[in-house]
Design a protein around this motif. Structure first.
Motif, mmCIF file in Angstrom:
data_model
loop_
_atom_site.group_PDB
_atom_site.id
_atom_site.type_symbol
_atom_site.label_atom_id
_atom_site.label_comp_id
_atom_site.label_asym_id
_atom_site.label_seq_id
_atom_site.Cartn_x
_atom_site.Cartn_y
_atom_site.Cartn_z
ATOM 1 N N GLN A 190 45.370 46.229 40.595
ATOM 2 C CA GLN A 190 46.436 46.664 41.501
ATOM 3 C C GLN A 190 46.122 46.303 42.951
ATOM 4 O O GLN A 190 47.025 46.090 43.758
ATOM 5 C CB GLN A 190 46.645 48.172 41.373
ATOM 6 N N LEU A 191 44.822 46.230 43.271
ATOM 7 C CA LEU A 191 44.418 45.833 44.616
ATOM 8 C C LEU A 191 44.640 44.332 44.851
ATOM 9 O O LEU A 191 44.539 43.855 45.973
ATOM 10 C CB LEU A 191 42.938 46.162 44.850
ATOM 11 N N GLY A 192 44.932 43.604 43.759
ATOM 12 C CA GLY A 192 45.153 42.171 43.887
ATOM 13 C C GLY A 192 43.979 41.332 43.444
ATOM 14 O O GLY A 192 43.967 40.107 43.648
ATOM 15 N N PHE A 193 42.959 41.995 42.839
ATOM 16 C CA PHE A 193 41.794 41.248 42.365
ATOM 17 C C PHE A 193 41.968 40.911 40.885
ATOM 18 O O PHE A 193 41.210 41.336 40.024
ATOM 19 C CB PHE A 193 40.514 42.060 42.584
ATOM 20 N N GLY A 194 42.995 40.127 40.577
ATOM 21 C CA GLY A 194 43.311 39.801 39.191
ATOM 22 C C GLY A 194 42.576 38.567 38.711
ATOM 23 O O GLY A 194 43.192 37.578 38.299
ATOM 24 N N THR A 195 41.253 38.582 38.769
ATOM 25 C CA THR A 195 40.461 37.423 38.368
ATOM 26 C C THR A 195 40.431 37.298 36.852
ATOM 27 O O THR A 195 40.712 38.249 36.119
ATOM 28 C CB THR A 195 39.020 37.554 38.891
ATOM 29 N N SER A 196 40.065 36.110 36.393
ATOM 30 C CA SER A 196 39.958 35.893 34.944
ATOM 31 C C SER A 196 38.862 36.779 34.352
ATOM 32 O O SER A 196 38.974 37.251 33.220
ATOM 33 C CB SER A 196 39.657 34.420 34.660
ATOM 34 N N ARG A 197 37.793 36.992 35.117
ATOM 35 C CA ARG A 197 36.717 37.870 34.637
ATOM 36 C C ARG A 197 37.234 39.276 34.390
ATOM 37 O O ARG A 197 36.907 39.916 33.380
ATOM 38 C CB ARG A 197 35.573 37.904 35.656
ATOM 39 N N LEU A 198 38.061 39.776 35.315
ATOM 40 C CA LEU A 198 38.631 41.120 35.144
ATOM 41 C C LEU A 198 39.568 41.167 33.942
ATOM 42 O O LEU A 198 39.614 42.170 33.222
ATOM 43 C CB LEU A 198 39.384 41.538 36.407
ATOM 44 N N ALA A 199 40.310 40.089 33.736
ATOM 45 C CA ALA A 199 41.238 40.046 32.599
ATOM 46 C C ALA A 199 40.470 40.123 31.281
ATOM 47 O O ALA A 199 40.874 40.833 30.354
ATOM 48 C CB ALA A 199 42.065 38.765 32.656
ATOM 49 N N VAL A 200 39.347 39.401 31.204
ATOM 50 C CA VAL A 200 38.517 39.437 29.996
ATOM 51 C C VAL A 200 37.888 40.815 29.824
ATOM 52 O O VAL A 200 37.825 41.355 28.710
ATOM 53 C CB VAL A 200 37.419 38.349 30.060
ATOM 54 N N LEU A 201 37.429 41.388 30.940
ATOM 55 C CA LEU A 201 36.843 42.725 30.890
ATOM 56 C C LEU A 201 37.871 43.747 30.413
ATOM 57 O O LEU A 201 37.577 44.599 29.563
ATOM 58 C CB LEU A 201 36.324 43.103 32.284
ATOM 59 N N GLU A 202 39.088 43.640 30.945
ATOM 60 C CA GLU A 202 40.144 44.564 30.529
ATOM 61 C C GLU A 202 40.438 44.423 29.035
ATOM 62 O O GLU A 202 40.587 45.418 28.318
ATOM 63 C CB GLU A 202 41.421 44.296 31.325
ATOM 64 N N LEU A 203 40.512 43.181 28.556
ATOM 65 C CA LEU A 203 40.808 42.944 27.140
ATOM 66 C C LEU A 203 39.738 43.563 26.251
ATOM 67 O O LEU A 203 40.043 44.212 25.243
ATOM 68 C CB LEU A 203 40.913 41.439 26.882
ATOM 69 N N SER A 204 38.479 43.377 26.621
ATOM 70 C CA SER A 204 37.394 43.939 25.808
ATOM 71 C C SER A 204 37.443 45.462 25.799
ATOM 72 O O SER A 204 37.216 46.093 24.761
ATOM 73 C CB SER A 204 36.039 43.449 26.324
ATOM 74 N N LEU A 205 37.754 46.058 26.938
ATOM 75 C CA LEU A 205 37.853 47.519 27.009
ATOM 76 C C LEU A 205 39.033 48.035 26.186
ATOM 77 O O LEU A 205 38.939 49.077 25.522
ATOM 78 C CB LEU A 205 37.979 47.964 28.465
ATOM 79 N N ARG A 206 40.137 47.295 26.225
ATOM 80 C CA ARG A 206 41.307 47.686 25.426
ATOM 81 C C ARG A 206 40.971 47.629 23.935
ATOM 82 O O ARG A 206 41.368 48.505 23.161
ATOM 83 C CB ARG A 206 42.488 46.750 25.727
ATOM 84 N N VAL A 207 40.252 46.586 23.537
ATOM 85 C CA VAL A 207 39.854 46.458 22.128
ATOM 86 C C VAL A 207 38.973 47.636 21.725
ATOM 87 O O VAL A 207 39.199 48.272 20.689
ATOM 88 C CB VAL A 207 39.110 45.117 21.901
ATOM 89 N N LEU A 208 37.977 47.932 22.535
ATOM 90 C CA LEU A 208 37.038 49.006 22.197
ATOM 91 C C LEU A 208 37.728 50.367 22.148
ATOM 92 O O LEU A 208 37.439 51.185 21.269
ATOM 93 C CB LEU A 208 35.892 49.030 23.207
#
Length: 295
Positions: A199-217
Protein backbone atom coordinates in the motif's frame (compact mmCIF):
# COMPACT_ATOMS: atom_id res chain seq x y z
CA UNK A 1 12.55 20.53 54.04
CA UNK A 2 10.08 20.88 51.17
CA UNK A 3 7.33 22.18 53.46
CA UNK A 4 9.60 24.84 54.94
CA UNK A 5 10.73 25.89 51.46
CA UNK A 6 7.13 26.26 50.33
CA UNK A 7 6.22 28.29 53.42
CA UNK A 8 9.21 30.60 53.10
CA UNK A 9 8.56 31.37 49.43
CA UNK A 10 4.85 31.86 50.11
CA UNK A 11 5.65 34.69 52.54
CA UNK A 12 7.40 36.68 49.81
CA UNK A 13 5.27 39.57 48.58
CA UNK A 14 5.85 39.38 44.82
CA UNK A 15 5.61 36.33 42.57
CA UNK A 16 8.90 36.73 40.70
CA UNK A 17 11.46 36.35 43.53
CA UNK A 18 10.03 33.11 44.98
CA UNK A 19 9.72 31.60 41.48
CA UNK A 20 13.37 32.40 40.76
CA UNK A 21 14.39 31.01 44.17
CA UNK A 22 12.49 27.78 43.60
CA UNK A 23 14.08 27.27 40.18
CA UNK A 24 17.54 27.89 41.66
CA UNK A 25 17.12 25.41 44.53
CA UNK A 26 15.15 22.56 42.94
CA UNK A 27 18.15 20.20 43.14
CA UNK A 28 17.93 20.26 46.95
CA UNK A 29 14.56 18.53 47.02
CA UNK A 30 13.06 15.15 46.10
CA UNK A 31 11.31 15.08 42.75
CA UNK A 32 7.73 15.09 44.12
CA UNK A 33 8.46 18.06 46.37
CA UNK A 34 10.21 19.91 43.53
CA UNK A 35 7.20 19.36 41.26
CA UNK A 36 4.80 20.62 43.93
CA UNK A 37 6.89 23.75 44.46
CA UNK A 38 6.93 24.46 40.71
CA UNK A 39 3.16 24.07 40.44
CA UNK A 40 2.54 26.41 43.35
CA UNK A 41 4.79 29.06 41.85
CA UNK A 42 3.15 28.65 38.44
CA UNK A 43 -0.27 29.20 39.98
CA UNK A 44 0.97 32.40 41.64
CA UNK A 45 2.43 33.67 38.41
CA UNK A 46 -0.80 32.95 36.55
CA UNK A 47 -2.86 35.21 38.83
CA UNK A 48 -0.36 38.09 38.87
CA UNK A 49 -0.02 40.84 36.29
CA UNK A 50 1.79 39.78 33.18
CA UNK A 51 5.12 41.20 31.95
CA UNK A 52 8.15 39.94 30.04
CA UNK A 53 9.96 38.65 33.16
CA UNK A 54 6.94 36.71 34.37
CA UNK A 55 6.30 35.27 30.92
CA UNK A 56 9.88 34.04 30.77
CA UNK A 57 9.64 32.57 34.27
CA UNK A 58 6.36 30.87 33.37
CA UNK A 59 8.02 29.26 30.33
CA UNK A 60 10.98 28.09 32.45
CA UNK A 61 8.68 26.55 35.07
CA UNK A 62 6.59 24.74 32.46
CA UNK A 63 9.74 23.34 30.81
CA UNK A 64 11.23 22.26 34.15
CA UNK A 65 7.93 20.68 35.19
CA UNK A 66 7.85 18.68 31.96
CA UNK A 67 11.43 17.49 32.51
CA UNK A 68 10.87 16.61 36.16
CA UNK A 69 7.80 14.55 35.31
CA UNK A 70 9.98 12.54 32.92
CA UNK A 71 12.72 12.11 35.53
CA UNK A 72 10.12 10.99 38.10
CA UNK A 73 8.70 8.38 35.73
CA UNK A 74 12.16 7.10 34.78
CA UNK A 75 12.96 6.66 38.47
CA UNK A 76 9.73 4.72 39.02
CA UNK A 77 9.97 2.46 35.98
CA UNK A 78 13.67 1.66 35.72
CA UNK A 79 16.85 1.20 37.72
CA UNK A 80 18.86 3.65 35.70
CA UNK A 81 19.56 5.94 38.67
CA UNK A 82 18.83 6.60 42.34
CA UNK A 83 17.90 10.29 42.19
CA UNK A 84 16.26 12.60 39.70
CA UNK A 85 19.50 14.59 39.50
CA UNK A 86 21.25 11.46 38.20
CA UNK A 87 18.43 10.81 35.73
CA UNK A 88 18.69 14.40 34.50
CA UNK A 89 22.41 13.95 33.93
CA UNK A 90 21.89 10.73 31.96
CA UNK A 91 19.09 12.22 29.87
CA UNK A 92 21.17 15.23 28.92
CA UNK A 93 24.46 13.38 28.35
CA UNK A 94 23.16 10.28 26.55
CA UNK A 95 19.40 10.41 25.92
CA UNK A 96 19.62 7.76 23.18
CA UNK A 97 20.95 5.20 25.67
CA UNK A 98 18.23 6.08 28.20
CA UNK A 99 15.47 5.79 25.59
CA UNK A 100 16.79 2.43 24.35
CA UNK A 101 16.93 1.04 27.88
CA UNK A 102 13.36 2.15 28.56
CA UNK A 103 12.20 0.56 25.30
CA UNK A 104 13.99 -2.66 26.26
CA UNK A 105 11.97 -2.63 29.49
CA UNK A 106 8.76 -2.20 27.49
CA UNK A 107 8.29 1.41 28.64
CA UNK A 108 7.74 2.62 25.09
CA UNK A 109 5.73 5.84 25.69
CA UNK A 110 8.31 7.02 28.22
CA UNK A 111 11.17 6.16 25.86
CA UNK A 112 9.49 8.29 23.20
CA UNK A 113 9.12 11.22 25.64
CA UNK A 114 12.85 11.05 26.43
CA UNK A 115 13.64 11.01 22.71
CA UNK A 116 11.35 13.94 21.86
CA UNK A 117 12.54 16.04 24.81
CA UNK A 118 16.28 15.48 25.06
CA UNK A 119 17.57 14.38 21.63
CA UNK A 120 18.30 17.77 20.13
CA UNK A 121 19.71 16.80 16.72
CA UNK A 122 16.97 16.46 14.11
CA UNK A 123 18.75 13.61 12.29
CA UNK A 124 19.52 11.72 15.52
CA UNK A 125 15.97 12.23 16.75
CA UNK A 126 14.55 10.92 13.47
CA UNK A 127 16.74 7.80 13.58
CA UNK A 128 15.89 7.10 17.20
CA UNK A 129 12.13 7.62 16.66
CA UNK A 130 12.32 5.09 13.83
CA UNK A 131 14.14 2.61 16.06
CA UNK A 132 11.72 3.12 18.97
CA UNK A 133 8.72 2.77 16.68
CA UNK A 134 10.08 -0.55 15.41
CA UNK A 135 10.53 -1.89 18.95
CA UNK A 136 7.10 -0.67 20.06
CA UNK A 137 5.28 -1.96 16.98
CA UNK A 138 7.07 -5.32 17.26
CA UNK A 139 6.01 -5.67 20.89
CA UNK A 140 2.41 -4.77 20.02
CA UNK A 141 2.26 -7.24 17.14
CA UNK A 142 3.84 -10.12 19.04
CA UNK A 143 1.79 -9.51 22.17
CA UNK A 144 -1.38 -9.68 20.09
CA UNK A 145 -0.91 -13.43 19.56
CA UNK A 146 -1.43 -14.12 23.27
CA UNK A 147 -4.24 -11.61 23.85
CA UNK A 148 -8.00 -11.87 23.61
CA UNK A 149 -9.59 -11.13 20.24
CA UNK A 150 -10.55 -7.53 21.04
CA UNK A 151 -7.21 -6.77 22.73
CA UNK A 152 -5.35 -8.36 19.84
CA UNK A 153 -7.20 -6.26 17.26
CA UNK A 154 -6.51 -3.12 19.28
CA UNK A 155 -2.78 -3.91 19.55
CA UNK A 156 -2.48 -4.58 15.81
CA UNK A 157 -4.42 -1.40 15.02
CA UNK A 158 -2.12 0.66 17.26
CA UNK A 159 0.97 -0.88 15.67
CA UNK A 160 -0.13 0.02 12.15
CA UNK A 161 -1.24 3.49 13.25
CA UNK A 162 2.32 4.05 14.47
CA UNK A 163 3.77 2.77 11.20
CA UNK A 164 1.53 5.15 9.25
CA UNK A 165 2.82 8.08 11.32
CA UNK A 166 6.33 7.61 9.90
CA UNK A 167 7.57 8.90 6.57
CA UNK A 168 7.16 6.36 3.78
CA UNK A 169 10.84 5.36 3.60
CA UNK A 170 11.13 5.04 7.40
CA UNK A 171 7.92 3.03 7.58
CA UNK A 172 9.22 0.67 4.90
CA UNK A 173 12.48 0.08 6.79
CA UNK A 174 10.63 -0.57 10.03
CA UNK A 175 8.27 -3.08 8.36
CA UNK A 176 11.15 -4.92 6.72
CA UNK A 177 13.02 -5.14 10.03
CA UNK A 178 9.94 -6.45 11.83
CA UNK A 179 9.47 -9.09 9.11
CA UNK A 180 13.06 -10.23 9.64
CA UNK A 181 12.59 -10.40 13.41
CA UNK A 182 9.41 -12.44 13.06
CA UNK A 183 11.28 -15.09 11.06
CA UNK A 184 8.89 -17.98 10.44
CA UNK A 185 6.39 -16.96 13.14
CA UNK A 186 3.00 -15.26 12.99
CA UNK A 187 2.25 -15.77 9.30
CA UNK A 188 -1.00 -13.76 9.30
CA UNK A 189 0.81 -10.80 10.90
CA UNK A 190 3.56 -11.02 8.29
CA UNK A 191 0.92 -11.00 5.56
CA UNK A 192 -0.55 -7.80 7.03
CA UNK A 193 2.91 -6.20 7.01
CA UNK A 194 3.48 -7.18 3.38
CA UNK A 195 0.10 -5.72 2.40
CA UNK A 196 1.00 -2.52 4.25
CA UNK A 197 4.28 -2.27 2.34
CA UNK A 198 2.44 -2.76 -0.94
CA UNK A 199 0.00 0.00 0.00
CA UNK A 200 2.99 2.29 0.57
CA UNK A 201 3.90 1.69 -3.08
CA UNK A 202 6.68 -0.85 -2.52
CA UNK A 203 5.17 -3.43 -4.87
CA UNK A 204 8.42 -5.20 -5.75
CA UNK A 205 8.55 -8.66 -7.27
CA UNK A 206 10.21 -9.90 -4.07
CA UNK A 207 7.23 -8.70 -2.04
CA UNK A 208 4.83 -10.33 -4.49
CA UNK A 209 6.61 -13.68 -4.08
CA UNK A 210 6.70 -13.23 -0.31
CA UNK A 211 2.98 -12.47 -0.25
CA UNK A 212 2.20 -15.53 -2.39
CA UNK A 213 4.17 -17.83 -0.10
CA UNK A 214 2.44 -16.42 2.98
CA UNK A 215 -0.97 -16.82 1.35
CA UNK A 216 -0.15 -20.45 0.54
CA UNK A 217 0.99 -21.18 4.09
CA UNK A 218 -2.00 -19.50 5.71
CA UNK A 219 -4.29 -21.58 3.47
CA UNK A 220 -2.83 -24.83 4.81
CA UNK A 221 -3.66 -26.49 8.11
CA UNK A 222 -1.84 -25.08 11.15
CA UNK A 223 0.35 -28.18 11.50
CA UNK A 224 1.37 -28.17 7.83
CA UNK A 225 2.03 -24.43 7.90
CA UNK A 226 4.36 -24.87 10.89
CA UNK A 227 6.25 -27.65 9.13
CA UNK A 228 6.78 -25.57 6.00
CA UNK A 229 7.13 -22.09 7.47
CA UNK A 230 10.91 -22.20 6.92
CA UNK A 231 10.09 -21.89 3.19
CA UNK A 232 8.58 -18.40 3.49
CA UNK A 233 9.37 -16.53 0.29
CA UNK A 234 9.57 -19.78 -1.75
CA UNK A 235 6.03 -20.70 -2.84
CA UNK A 236 7.18 -23.18 -5.50
CA UNK A 237 9.27 -25.07 -2.93
CA UNK A 238 6.27 -25.21 -0.61
CA UNK A 239 4.28 -27.01 -3.33
CA UNK A 240 7.27 -29.22 -4.09
CA UNK A 241 7.50 -30.21 -0.43
CA UNK A 242 3.79 -30.99 -0.31
CA UNK A 243 4.15 -33.22 -3.37
CA UNK A 244 7.17 -35.01 -1.93
CA UNK A 245 5.24 -35.64 1.28
CA UNK A 246 2.29 -37.00 -0.74
CA UNK A 247 0.04 -34.20 0.51
CA UNK A 248 -1.89 -34.35 -2.74
CA UNK A 249 -5.18 -33.05 -1.36
CA UNK A 250 -3.45 -29.91 -0.11
CA UNK A 251 -1.80 -29.39 -3.51
CA UNK A 252 -5.10 -29.91 -5.33
CA UNK A 253 -6.82 -27.44 -3.00
CA UNK A 254 -4.22 -24.76 -3.66
CA UNK A 255 -4.17 -25.24 -7.41
CA UNK A 256 -7.97 -25.13 -7.57
CA UNK A 257 -8.07 -21.55 -6.24
CA UNK A 258 -7.80 -18.67 -8.70
CA UNK A 259 -5.55 -16.61 -6.40
CA UNK A 260 -2.86 -19.29 -6.77
CA UNK A 261 -3.12 -19.50 -10.56
CA UNK A 262 0.47 -18.32 -10.93
CA UNK A 263 1.64 -21.55 -9.30
CA UNK A 264 0.04 -23.74 -11.95
CA UNK A 265 2.15 -25.24 -14.73
CA UNK A 266 2.11 -28.33 -16.92
CA UNK A 267 5.05 -29.98 -15.20
CA UNK A 268 3.40 -29.64 -11.81
CA UNK A 269 0.11 -31.02 -13.15
CA UNK A 270 1.89 -34.03 -14.67
CA UNK A 271 3.78 -34.74 -11.46
CA UNK A 272 0.61 -34.38 -9.42
CA UNK A 273 -1.20 -36.87 -11.67
CA UNK A 274 1.76 -39.24 -11.50
CA UNK A 275 1.85 -39.05 -7.73
CA UNK A 276 -1.89 -39.73 -7.60
CA UNK A 277 -1.50 -42.82 -9.83
CA UNK A 278 1.47 -44.01 -7.79
CA UNK A 279 -0.46 -43.73 -4.55
CA UNK A 280 -3.50 -45.41 -6.11
CA UNK A 281 -1.34 -48.30 -7.34
CA UNK A 282 0.33 -48.66 -3.97
CA UNK A 283 -3.03 -48.67 -2.27
CA UNK A 284 -4.32 -51.40 -4.65
CA UNK A 285 -1.27 -53.60 -4.01
CA UNK A 286 -1.73 -53.22 -0.28
CA UNK A 287 -5.39 -54.21 -0.56
CA UNK A 288 -4.56 -57.28 -2.68
CA UNK A 289 -1.84 -58.32 -0.25
CA UNK A 290 -4.19 -57.97 2.69
CA UNK A 291 -6.86 -60.01 0.86
CA UNK A 292 -4.40 -62.87 0.18
CA UNK A 293 -3.30 -62.90 3.81
CA UNK A 294 -6.91 -63.13 4.97
CA UNK A 295 -7.48 -66.18 2.66
Amino acid sequence: SGVEALESTSRMRNSVDPAQLVLKNLHKHPVDVALKMLRVRLDRLEISEDNAVKSELRAQILEKTRDLEIFRDVLKKSKLAQTWIQVESKCKENPVSVARELARLGEHPLARRVCDTFVLSDSASKRLREELTELWAFDLLTSSSSSSSSSSDDAVSRAFHMLKSLESASSSRVCENILKRLGDRMLHTQLLLVHFLQQLGFGTSRLAVLELSLRVLTRLSASLARQLSHLIGKPALILESLLMANRLEAVKLLLSETRFVSLRNDDLSIRLAGKALEMSSTSSHEEEKQAREEE
